[in-house]
Structures are given as structure tokens and as C-alpha cells.
Design a protein around this motif. Structure first.
Motif, PDB file in Angstrom:
ATOM      1  N   THR A  75       0.835  -1.206   0.000  1.00  0.00           N
ATOM      2  CA  THR A  75       0.000   0.000   0.000  1.00  0.00           C
ATOM      3  C   THR A  75       0.871   1.257   0.000  1.00  0.00           C
ATOM      4  OG1 THR A  75      -0.124   0.251   2.392  1.00  0.00           O
ATOM      5  CG2 THR A  75      -1.702  -1.268   1.356  1.00  0.00           C
ATOM      6  N   GLY A  76       0.218   2.403  -0.042  1.00  0.00           N
ATOM      7  CA  GLY A  76       0.919   3.670  -0.048  1.00  0.00           C
ATOM      8  C   GLY A  76       1.603   4.003   1.255  1.00  0.00           C
ATOM      9  N   THR A  77       1.391   3.188   2.267  1.00  0.00           N
ATOM     10  CA  THR A  77       2.112   3.370   3.531  1.00  0.00           C
ATOM     11  C   THR A  77       3.307   2.433   3.643  1.00  0.00           C
ATOM     12  OG1 THR A  77       0.697   1.756   4.671  1.00  0.00           O
ATOM     13  CG2 THR A  77      -0.006   4.073   4.698  1.00  0.00           C
ATOM     14  N   GLY A  78       3.534   1.620   2.592  1.00  0.00           N
ATOM     15  CA  GLY A  78       4.643   0.677   2.604  1.00  0.00           C
ATOM     16  C   GLY A  78       4.311  -0.653   3.233  1.00  0.00           C
ATOM     17  N   GLU A  79       3.077  -0.853   3.692  1.00  0.00           N
ATOM     18  CA  GLU A  79       2.695  -2.116   4.308  1.00  0.00           C
ATOM     19  C   GLU A  79       2.380  -3.162   3.248  1.00  0.00           C
ATOM     20  OE1 GLU A  79       0.089  -1.522   8.027  1.00  0.00           O
ATOM     21  OE2 GLU A  79      -0.251   0.289   6.840  1.00  0.00           O
ATOM     22  N   LEU A  80       2.764  -4.398   3.508  1.00  0.00           N
ATOM     23  CA  LEU A  80       2.431  -5.511   2.629  1.00  0.00           C
ATOM     24  C   LEU A  80       1.161  -6.166   3.155  1.00  0.00           C
ATOM     25  CD1 LEU A  80       3.282  -7.209   0.181  1.00  0.00           C
ATOM     26  CD2 LEU A  80       4.596  -8.664   1.745  1.00  0.00           C
ATOM     27  N   VAL A  81       0.117  -6.144   2.333  1.00  0.00           N
ATOM     28  CA  VAL A  81      -1.202  -6.604   2.744  1.00  0.00           C
ATOM     29  C   VAL A  81      -1.667  -7.696   1.792  1.00  0.00           C
ATOM     30  CG1 VAL A  81      -3.602  -5.914   3.137  1.00  0.00           C
ATOM     31  CG2 VAL A  81      -1.744  -4.314   3.636  1.00  0.00           C
ATOM     32  N   ARG A  82      -2.293  -8.727   2.344  1.00  0.00           N
ATOM     33  CA  ARG A  82      -2.910  -9.755   1.501  1.00  0.00           C
ATOM     34  C   ARG A  82      -4.405  -9.496   1.458  1.00  0.00           C
ATOM     35  NH1 ARG A  82      -1.606 -14.419  -0.991  1.00  0.00           N
ATOM     36  NH2 ARG A  82      -3.184 -16.048  -1.201  1.00  0.00           N
ATOM     37  N   LEU A  83      -4.912  -9.386   0.247  1.00  0.00           N
ATOM     38  CA  LEU A  83      -6.327  -9.153   0.028  1.00  0.00           C
ATOM     39  C   LEU A  83      -6.962 -10.414  -0.522  1.00  0.00           C
ATOM     40  CD1 LEU A  83      -6.054  -5.692  -1.794  1.00  0.00           C
ATOM     41  CD2 LEU A  83      -6.319  -6.113   0.660  1.00  0.00           C
ATOM     42  N   GLY A  84      -8.173 -10.711  -0.068  1.00  0.00           N
ATOM     43  CA  GLY A  84      -8.878 -11.869  -0.580  1.00  0.00           C
ATOM     44  C   GLY A  84      -8.587 -13.119   0.215  1.00  0.00           C
ATOM     45  N   GLU A  85      -8.633 -14.263  -0.441  1.00  0.00           N
ATOM     46  CA  GLU A  85      -8.502 -15.566   0.204  1.00  0.00           C
ATOM     47  C   GLU A  85      -7.187 -15.657   0.979  1.00  0.00           C
ATOM     48  OE1 GLU A  85      -7.773 -19.691  -1.833  1.00  0.00           O
ATOM     49  OE2 GLU A  85      -9.916 -19.249  -1.928  1.00  0.00           O
ATOM     50  N   GLY A  86      -7.284 -16.010   2.243  1.00  0.00           N
ATOM     51  CA  GLY A  86      -6.098 -16.127   3.079  1.00  0.00           C
ATOM     52  C   GLY A  86      -5.637 -14.823   3.680  1.00  0.00           C
ATOM     53  N   GLY A  87      -6.367 -13.745   3.431  1.00  0.00           N
ATOM     54  CA  GLY A  87      -5.977 -12.453   3.948  1.00  0.00           C
ATOM     55  C   GLY A  87      -6.432 -12.242   5.376  1.00  0.00           C
ATOM     56  N   SER A  88      -6.019 -11.127   5.921  1.00  0.00           N
ATOM     57  CA  SER A  88      -6.401 -10.785   7.284  1.00  0.00           C
ATOM     58  C   SER A  88      -6.933  -9.361   7.291  1.00  0.00           C
ATOM     59  CB  SER A  88      -5.193 -10.902   8.222  1.00  0.00           C
ATOM     60  OG  SER A  88      -4.209  -9.954   7.845  1.00  0.00           O
ATOM     61  N   ASP A  89      -7.315  -8.901   8.476  1.00  0.00           N
ATOM     62  CA  ASP A  89      -7.836  -7.542   8.588  1.00  0.00           C
ATOM     63  C   ASP A  89      -6.722  -6.560   8.940  1.00  0.00           C
ATOM     64  OD1 ASP A  89     -10.357  -7.501   7.735  1.00  0.00           O
ATOM     65  OD2 ASP A  89     -11.306  -7.401   9.695  1.00  0.00           O
ATOM     66  N   ALA A  90      -5.582  -6.715   8.261  1.00  0.00           N
ATOM     67  CA  ALA A  90      -4.497  -5.762   8.486  1.00  0.00           C
ATOM     68  C   ALA A  90      -4.898  -4.412   7.914  1.00  0.00           C
ATOM     69  CB  ALA A  90      -3.216  -6.267   7.818  1.00  0.00           C
ATOM     70  N   ALA A  91      -4.270  -3.364   8.429  1.00  0.00           N
ATOM     71  CA  ALA A  91      -4.565  -2.011   7.942  1.00  0.00           C
ATOM     72  C   ALA A  91      -4.286  -1.960   6.440  1.00  0.00           C
ATOM     73  CB  ALA A  91      -3.700  -1.003   8.686  1.00  0.00           C
TER      74      ALA A  91
END
Length: 984
Positions: A167-183
Motif C-alpha cells: 500500500t501507499g504506507t509501505g505495508e504488505l497486505v494480503r487481500l482476498g482468500e487467506g488475507g487478514s484484517d491488516a490495515a
């Protein structure tokens, strides 16, 4: 320090980043009308390096734009900060799970390559845009790409399972299947919950509503599918590092229907009747597109069509043949067409779909004025499509514009390239006025500004026509959650740039070169960035672009070179005009193969542009030595073959150890390249002086010569009747398992007269091509006469950019050749590249001389000439395998169809190669080009030779035969030699 300096201060990011003006020029445009010069370009070599680059740019406050193949026609892949090219290295396919029907891929994986990897499992990625041979999965997801068969298989969003995103904050996020509610996902949930009414009433109304952020995927009833939502966000919310996509299986039974209607609008009216039959594709167009294809590729490229001026091509698939056939017949009865067919011939099916696939590129160069993307892919609900098209045509008329609409009628999506007056004063403002009115029109019909390419710089500012202020505000709030500092693709979707800002061709209005040579400026701007040159097109029989196939570097693609030339015209980034180092570096590895002149859908002819650049650059200056050594090769050849003893001395100099190294060094020839052997007993023509020699053809009397063939006058004369003496073509090598031809003879005056035009290569270098041609012509019932006067086409002057010299050569050749063709006597040539000059470059260099067209029509290849012979007897080559390497100019300019048809009649197994041999005239001989020359040969030619070591190698081009000899020590034959060696 600037943001770029801060970024470059981080070594891990700097190592894969390029700030040169050449590379910035290459990435200044995508497939759109926009030009934004980046400060730098990064080509990360791993996902880890991609993560480092993105985080370094964000930390430095440097805006960045992720880019796949750069084929976006909305301006989604250009930006003023850092362009991150994921296509160059991040193209690994991780895993394919046949049971789950999923694939894990890096963002730079080309869609076609994913299809090839999934095919053994009976699977494929569903969406199939026309750029499938080069577009990347990351780019498809970014723009929510669709293609013709999205009607059956869905959009890219419908085929995404999970995404790993920075994301634009530099965080690595998983979206969709297997993802979490990370920012920022928890905050996104809250935002959606607070705006359910707006989202439910304004989003997801029909399948091709892809403009803006697709917030409908985040609704509770859609299970807050963040991966689908992210599709179509155009790099404004994050950078994809990995994608898990859904795969589908093609049904085993398929039927295509071609339906004809009085007009395209009436074809669109039929959608409510057609869609209940569940087509997977439903494409519409009218005569405007069909006529364009016929003009560009010949009438044979367009199969017979049903009656009407508007057509719909429909594809039905299923598991049961009887069921699919019954559905096709039911559709045919219900569709209301003037005439309709179920198409069963696979070749016709392929040709019909190709009309659609080539539509975008051809549309851009087929109107009276250049046509552009911009209002490119608006979509309306299919039931409103007919009414929309009628009003859209009326709107074009009101603005005095022309367009060529076509598209995915089953989805209500319409493509249209329009001749906006962007190069006129006030043109960008007129463009804005039109697209704003077009946006209002689409919105009145419940439509979307974009139906599959995204909004980009072309349509982001128009979103207010279809969305309420509340919805527009939501976009800004979503952007704030993912990219609080507005560093990801700024100016797109949120706080957009004006649609008329940064238009590429408009930036040339003040260019001195536009005043000096507007035709050249228009020509280089024909490149729209569609990127067909980036595809592995040789597998499909194309040539373009051999150097890119070898290096995979954007600067070595036809598009990349065009971009640099466009920047040269602009004059701000590439600022030294014709002599700019960036221009010469980009053109250095252009083989002048002419492949782009045929294969590029926008008609780019890069060899012509290269010749012009070299001409202007060295005007009045000392040239590289290779320009004199290789560019004047016909002169040296005449000297060597006409002055006794010179040939032997020349061969000693080019073949003896020590001396040959000095000769190569002086001539600018690579030391690894063997030099060809000159003839020592005179020219090839001199061997055939008694064979009805044509001398002094420019003088009056050629008609008398033709008449004299049936007279009893036996007085020796340049115009005397032909006397074909018995002759054994000594040394004509048939090669492995091929017989040596015997003597030839023909009764005097009983054959059809034909003049053999001998090129400089055949005339000066050792070989038996002329003997083989003579024997083949005699065997086919011709009475050949060998032209004895010099008639050089100037090819080597053209390829080295000595255009004034080329014009002199061509004018002299015209004086020799024109009287022959004017008398109705056909001329046959041996070297394809020389014959191709008359059908291409000569028309440009001597555009004011009407004789050029007559000579071009009067010069034939051997296969073209033999095609005119009734009951032609050809040798039976059954059991033989022939590897045919068409010279690039033969394939691109002359056409290989006549040769292919003739070879098919021999019964041989013919393997026709699509790519370039890699030598390409002087290119592969010049110092600095050897490695690329060999690499190009390794793409098609060398693998074929290795796979079939006993095959006959057929190559009419001198360069092709030399490349085969140099790299594999195998002999190759011309068509004339092949037929002569096997006759009787």
C-alpha cells in the motif's frame, strides 16, 4: 535534496533504477495519447527488490506508477516520478493447482504465457483482451481488463482470488482468500458500512461498469471481497507483488455465428434477442472496420460476410454438440438478422476474429486524419446499446469528427478511435468539449466512462458525469486510507488531471521539425503504443521485432524506438535533434528488417525512419567506415568482378589470416564474421552474355527486340533473338540427397520472354543462384534474357542512410528497367531485399516519378512468375523436408504466399520460419552487432536447423544463406536452385 536524490541514496533501490534520458523517453508514454516524462524508471529483478523500490520511493516522497506492458490506452501507466516496470523481470509463474483451478503469478507474467502454462491441465485464464500476447496479469488486474470473451468468463476482477499488495504506507497486505484484517482494511469496512446506500444505488449496475473504484465488491452481501475491489484501481491504492488468479476450462464444443444487419445500430438492437442464448462472446462492427482491414491486408483477409453493413460475431460453447448446435440454430432463428450463418470452417472463424483483434491499431491509421484513443471504451447496458450508438454517431457529426466504432456488444462496450484535431491550434480544448459531451451521453444511458481499460488520465476527470458528489467523495476517502500521501499514480481517479493536459502529439505544435517535415512527425506519431512488437510474434509467422526478441529491452522494440523519435521531435528531453545520442542508441539494433511495416497494426516503418535519421545525422559529415565499406558494396563488387585479377587479390585479403583481420577492422566488420568470397572469373551476368543478353535496354528498340524473336535475322546484336545454348551450371550444389542438375536447352524463340534482373550480391559473390534461376525458367517454358546493364536498386545506400546516393542509383536503374516493363516484358529478380526496394522505399524516395509504380508492378519473384504458368510441372519432392527461411523483406513487403503455395504443390514437408535470420544485410556484419545477430538466429532459425539436420534449407536472401553458412556450415539454396536441382 530532491525526492529523487533521497530515493537514489538507497543503494538497493538505485541498483535497478535508470535515470538516463533514453530510458525516460521510452517510458514517457503508454498506449494512450498522453506524455508524462518520468524522473526515473525502476526494473526490479525480484519481488524483494520490488518491495525495496516501492518502500524507498514512498519514504523519499517520490510519486510512483506501476507498469506492466504499457499498453494502457487511458494513460494509466505514465507519471512524473518513478515508473516501476514489472514486466521486464517479474514474470515467473509460481504454482498452478489443477484441482483448485488457480495459479499464483508475479505481476509481470504475460497473459499468453500463463495460458500456455495452464493448457496442459486443460485450463486457461478467462479474460482475453486483444493485447493478450504482451499484456501482463498485473496490468490486467490494475485496469480490470476484459476482452471479447468476458461475456462468458468474466472480467479480471471476477477471476482474482487473492492479491499481495504494497500500500501507499509501505505495508504488505494480503487481500482476498487467506488475507487478514491488516490495515487499512478495518477502516475500509467502517467506511463502507457508513455509505451502504450510496454504494448500493450507484455501483455494480451492469458488468462493464468499471469506472472509478468498484465499491460494490465490498458490500456485506458480496462478502467484502477486497481482492475483487482492488481490481481496476489502476495502481492508485497499491502495487501488486503477487496474484492468485482463478483458471477456467474451455468447453469442448464451440460454434461461431456471423450475423448481418442493415446497420451497426440495428445489430446492437438485437442484443436482447441474442443474450438469452448464453454466448461467451458477442462482437459487433460495421463496414467501416471491415473496409479498413481489406485495404490494409487485402480483400483475402476478409472472408465472405452475411448480407448487411453491420455485423455481429457470436460464439457459443457447451459440453454437448447437439445442445450447442440446437442453441446456435435457435439463436439464428431469433436474432432478426438479414442473413446469418453458423461458421464451421476453422480458418474462416480465425479470420473473422482477427478482424476484431486488429481493429484498434488499424482504426488509428485508416481515417483521412490520424485517429486517437481517448473516448475509447465507454459502455452502456446492452439493451441501451442501439440507442446509444445512434446518438453517438450524431454527436461525432455535430463535432465534425470521424470514428470507427466496434466492440463487445454483448457487454454494451464500444471502442472507437476518433480523428480529434490534436495537432491544430485549440485541438486539445475541442477534444475536451467532445469527451465531456460524450460522457454526458453515456451517463444518460446508464453507462460507464470506461468498460474495460480503466479511467486513467483520459476519463478520471469525467467521473462526475456518472457518479454523485457523495460517490466521488468516497473515492477520495478510500484513497486516503490506502495512500495518505497521494504518491501512487497521482492524477488518476482521485484529484484527476484535466483530460486535455499532457497530450503527446499536441506538445509537438511548436517543434521546428513539424514545420520542416510534418510528414515525418505524423509518421512517428502513428505509434499508439499498442505494443504488438513486444509479443513473441514470430511464433505466429510474423517478423516484428527481432532485436526485441533477442534483448527484451524496451529500447529495442519498435514502440520504444518510436517513443524516442517522438521525444526527438518534441525536443525537450531528447534535445540534439537527428544527432541525439539517445536516438542513435535506440536505432542501433534495428535490423531494418521491415517486419514492422507489415506486422505493426499502426503502420510503423522503422527502417525508413532509421535511414532518414542516418541521412540527416551524417549530412556533410564523415561517416562510419562501415557506411563506405558496406554501403558502397555494389561499387566494390563491380570493381572486383570487372578488373582482371582484382577478385583474386580481394579474396586473399579477406581470407588470409592476418590480412583478413585488418580488412575487417578497416571495414568496421566484426572479427567473428567470415567475409563472403568474390567471384574471380567475372560477374555472374558475364557467364550468361550469350543467353539472349539484354544490353542497352534504355535505348529505343526493345519492342523491335520482342518482334525479332520470330524473325529469320541471325545478325549478332544486343537485340538479337535469344539462343539458349546447352549449358551445365557448373558447381550448382544440390546438397544432401539432392541431384545435380544436368544440361538445359530450349527451342529457339518458343518460350515466353522474361528478363532476369541480377542484383549486386548475386553478380559479385560466388554462387550458382543465377544458373539455377535460368534452368528453372527454361523448364517452365520461359525464354530468359539476362540484363547486362547495371541497375542497382540502392539498397545498401538506403540501409546506411545515404539517401541522396540511393536516389541516384534508383534513377539510373529506372532508365534501364522501365523500358522493359513498359514493353510488357516481365522482369524477374533473385534477391528479395532488392526487389522489395521497388515496392517500398523507391516509392518514397522517388515519389514524384510515376515510373516507379510501373517498375514495382513489373518486377516479380520467381514464385510470382511461376504462378502465371498454366499446367506448371513441378518436381515431386515427397519425402523431403524443407526448412524455408523467408527473407524478412520477402515476408514483409513482397509477400510469401506465392512461394508457400508453390512449395505445397511439390509434396515436400515445408517448415516455414517466421522470424528473422539475424544477419539482415549489413546489420549482422557490423562490429558491435554480432551477439544480437546470433541471438536473433537462435530464436527460430538455429533451433529449426538443429531439429532437422538432414533437411533442405531454402533461403532466397543472400543474408539468410550467409547466416546459415556462417553459424552452421550448411548450404542453403534459392528457390530457383531447388527446382532446377530436382527437375526430372
Amino acid at each position: 535534496m530532491s525526492a529523487l536524490d533521497d530515493y537514489l541514496a538507497q543503494p538497493d533501490a538505485r541498483d535497478c533504477t535508470d535515470t538516463t534520458s533514453l530510458t525516460r523517453a521510452l517510458y514517457s508514454s503508454d498506449g494512450s495519447i498522453y506524455r508524462v516524462v518520468p524522473q526515473a524508471v525502476a526494473r526490479p529483478r525480484s519481488v524483494e527488490e520490488l518491495t525495496t523500490v516501492v518502500r524507498a520511493a514512498l519514504a523519499a516522497g517520490l510519486p510512483l506508477v506501476p507498469r506492466g506492458a504499457g499498453t494502457s490506452c487511458a494513460g494509466n501507466a505514465v507519471g512524473e516520478g518513478l515508473v516501476v516496470d514489472v514486466a521486464r523481470h517479474l514474470h515467473q509463474i509460481g504454482t498452478i493447482d489443477p484441482e483448485a483451478r488457480t495459479a499464483v503469478v508475479q505481476p509481470g507474467v504475460v497473459q499468453q504465457n500463463l495460458q500456455l502454462a495452464a493448457r496442459p491441465h486443460g485450463l486457461r485464464f478467462g479474460p482475453d483482451p486483444s493485447t493478450a500476447t504482451r499484456c501482463t496479469i498485473g496490468g490486467m488486474i490494475g485496469n480490470n481488463a476484459c476482452g471479447p470473451r468476458a461475456l462468458g468468463y468474466g472480467r479480471s476482477a471476477d477471476n482474482v482470488v487473492a492479491l499481495d499488495v504494497i500500500t501507499g504506507t509501505g505495508e504488505l497486505v494480503r487481500l482476498g482468500e487467506g488475507g487478514s484484517d491488516a490495515a487499512p482494511l478495518p477502516a475500509l469496512r467502517e467506511l463502507v458500512a457508513a455509505n451502504l446506500g450510496t454504494i448500493r444505488t450507484e455501483f455494480g449496475h451492469f458488468s462493464r461498469q468499471v469506472s472509478g473504484y468498484s465499491l460494490e465488491h465490498l458490500l456485506p452481501e458480496n462478502r467484502f471481497d477486497a481482492a475483487r475491489f482492488f481490481s481496476g484501481t489502476e495502481g492508485t491504492l497499491g502495487v501488486i507483488t503477487s496474484a492468485t488468479v482463478r483458471l477456467v476450462s474451455d468447453a469442448p464444443v464451440s460454434r461461431m455465428l456471423a450475423l448481418g444487419y442493415p446497420t451497426m445500430a440495428e445489430a446492437a438492437d438485437a442484443m436482447p434477442a441474442i443474450l438469452p442464448f448464453s454466448p461467451v462472446a458477442c462482437e459487433g462492427m460495421d463496414r467501416r472496420i471491415v473496409d479498413v482491414v481489406a485495404r490494409q491486408h487485402g480483400s483475402a483477409a476478409v472472408p465472405e460476410l452475411p448480407r448487411g453493413d453491420g455485423w455481429v460475431f457470436v460464439e457459443l460453447v457447451g459440453e454437448d454438440e447437439a445442445e450447442v448446435q440446437a442453441r446456435a440454430e435457435g439463436l439464428l432463428a431469433a436474432c432478426g438478422a438479414l442473413e446469418g450463418w453458423i461458421v464451421t470452417d476453422a480458418a474462416v472463424v480465425k479470420a473473422l476474429w482477427k478482424i476484431r483483434a486488429d481493429g484498434a491499431g488499424l482504426a488509428g491509421v485508416s481515417l483521412d486524419n490520424p485517429a486517437y484513443a481517448g473516448w475509447e471504451d465507454a459502455a452502456v447496458p446492452p439493451e441501451r446499446l442501439g440507442a446509444y450508438l445512434r446518438e453517438f454517431d450524431a454527436l461525432l457529426g455535430e463535432h465534425g469528427l470521424q470514428g470507427l466504432p466496434y466492440g463487445h456488444f454483448g457487454d454494451g462496450c464500444v471502442h472507437c478511435r476518433i480523428d480529434f484535431p490534436l495537432t491544430e491550434a485549440g485541438g486539445p480544448q475541442r477534444y475536451r468539449e467532445f469527451v465531456e459531451q460524450a460522457a454526458a451521453l453515456a451517463a444518460r444511458h446508464g453507462g460507464s466512462m470506461s468498460g474495460e481499460h480503466g479511467d486513467g488520465r483520459a476519463r478520471s476527470a469525467l467521473l462526475g458525469a456518472m457518479y454523485s458528489p457523495e460517490a466521488i467523495s468516497l473515492f477520495g476517502q478510500v484513497k486516503q486510507l490506502f495512500d495518505p500521501h497521494n504518491l501512487l499514480n497521482p492524477g488518476v481517479l482521485v484529484d484527476p488531471r484535466p483530460v486535455e493536459a499532457d497530450i503527446r502529439v499536441a506538445a509537438t505544435l511548436a517543434s521546428p521539425l513539424r514545420t520542416e517535415d510534418p510528414d515525418f512527425v505524423t509518421a512517428v506519431h502513428q505509434c499508439t503504443g499498442v505494443g504488438k512488437c513486444l509479443a513473441d510474434s514470430t511464433a505466429g509467422g510474423g517478423v516484428m521485432c527481432p532485436s526485441f526478441q533477442a534483448t527484451r529491452d524496451e529500447k529495442d522494440s519498435t514502440r520504444g524506438r518510436a517513443r524516442v523519435l517522438q521525444e526527438m521531435v518534441n525536443g525537450s528531453l531528447v534535445a540534439e535533434g537527428w544527432r541525439s545520442p539517445e536516438v542513435h542508441e535506440a536505432l542501433d539494433l534495428c535490423l531494418s528488417c521491415k517486419g514492422c511495416s507489415r506486422d505493426c497494426p499502426t503502420g510503423i516503418d522503422m527502417p525508413s525512419y532509421k535511414s532518414r535519421v542516418l541521412h540527416e545525422s551524417y549530412k556533410g559529415r564523415l561517416r562510419p567506415m562501415s557506411h563506405y565499406a558496406l554501403g558502397w558494396l555494389p561499387r566494390w563488387g563491380r570493381l572486383v568482378t570487372r578488373v582482371p585479377g582484382v577478385g583474386a587479390v580481394a579474396n586473399l585479403g579477406t581470407q588470409l589470416p592476418g590480412a583478413k583481420h585488418l580488412v575487417r577492422l578497416a571495414a568496421g566488420v566484426d572479427q567473428r564474421r567470415p567475409m563472403p568470397e568474390f567471384r574471380t572469373g567475372g560477374s555472374a551476368r558475364s557467364d550468361f552474355r550469350g543467353l539472349g543478353a539484354v544490353e542497352g535496354a534504355a535505348r529505343p528498340g526493345l519492342e523491335q527486340q520482342a518482334q525479332a524473336e520470330h524473325s529469320d535475322d541471325t545478325t549478332p546484336s544486343p537485340y538479337a533473338p535469344s539462343r539458349l545454348v546447352r549449358r551445365v551450371a557448373s558447381g550448382l550444389t544440390a546438397g544432401r540427397t539432392r541431384p545435380t542438375p544436368g544440361p538445359v536447352s530450349a527451342p529457339e524463340g518458343q518460350g515466353r520472354p522474361v528478363v532476369i534482373w541480377v542484383d549486386s550480391f548475386t553478380d559479385s559473390f560466388v554462387g550458382n543462384q543465377l544458373a539455377g534461376l535460368v534452368q528453372t525458367l527454361v523448364g517452365a517454358g520461359f525464354e530468359p534474357r539476362v540484363l547486362q546493364e547495371d541497375a542497382c536498386c540502392g539498397l545498401t545506400w538506403i540501409t546506411t542512410g545515404q539517401l541522396d546516393g540511393a536516389r541516384r542509383q534508383l534513377r539510373a536503374a529506372l532508365e534501364v528497367l522501365h523500358p522493359i516493363v513498359a514493353a510488357g516484358i516481365p522482369v524477374v529478380g533473385l534477391e528479395p531485399s532488392c526487389m522489395a526496394v521497388w515496392r517500398s522505399d523507391a516509392k518514397e524516395l522517388l515519389h514524384d516519378d510515376e515510373r516507379v509504380a510501373e517498375v514495382a508492378d513489373g518486377i516479380h519473384t520467381l514464385a510470382e512468375l511461376l504462378a502465371t504458368v498454366e499446367d506448371l510441372e513441378l518436381p515431386d519432392l515427397s519425402g523431403h523436408t524443407i526448412i524455408a527461411q523467408p527473407h524478412c523483406h520477402h515476408a514483409a513487403v513482397l509477400g510469401w504466399a506465392a512461394d508457400a503455395a508453390l512449395l505445397a504443390r511439390t509434396g515436400a514437408e515445408v517448415v516455414t520460419l517466421g522470424g528473422c535470420c539475424g544477419l539482415a544485410g549489413n546489420f549482422g556484419v557490423e562490429r558491435g552487432h554480432y551477439e544480437v545477430s546470433v541471438k536473433v538466429a537462435e530464436h527460430d532459425l538455429l533451433p529449426a536447423l538443429h531439429a532437422k539436420p538432414e533437411a533442405i534449407v531454402l533461403a532466397d536472401g543472400f543474408s539468410c544463406r550467409k547466416q546459415v553458412k556462417d553459424l552452421e556450415a550448411r548450404d542453403a539454396m534459392t528457390l530457383g536452385e531447388l527446382l532446377a536441382a530436382h527437375r526430372g
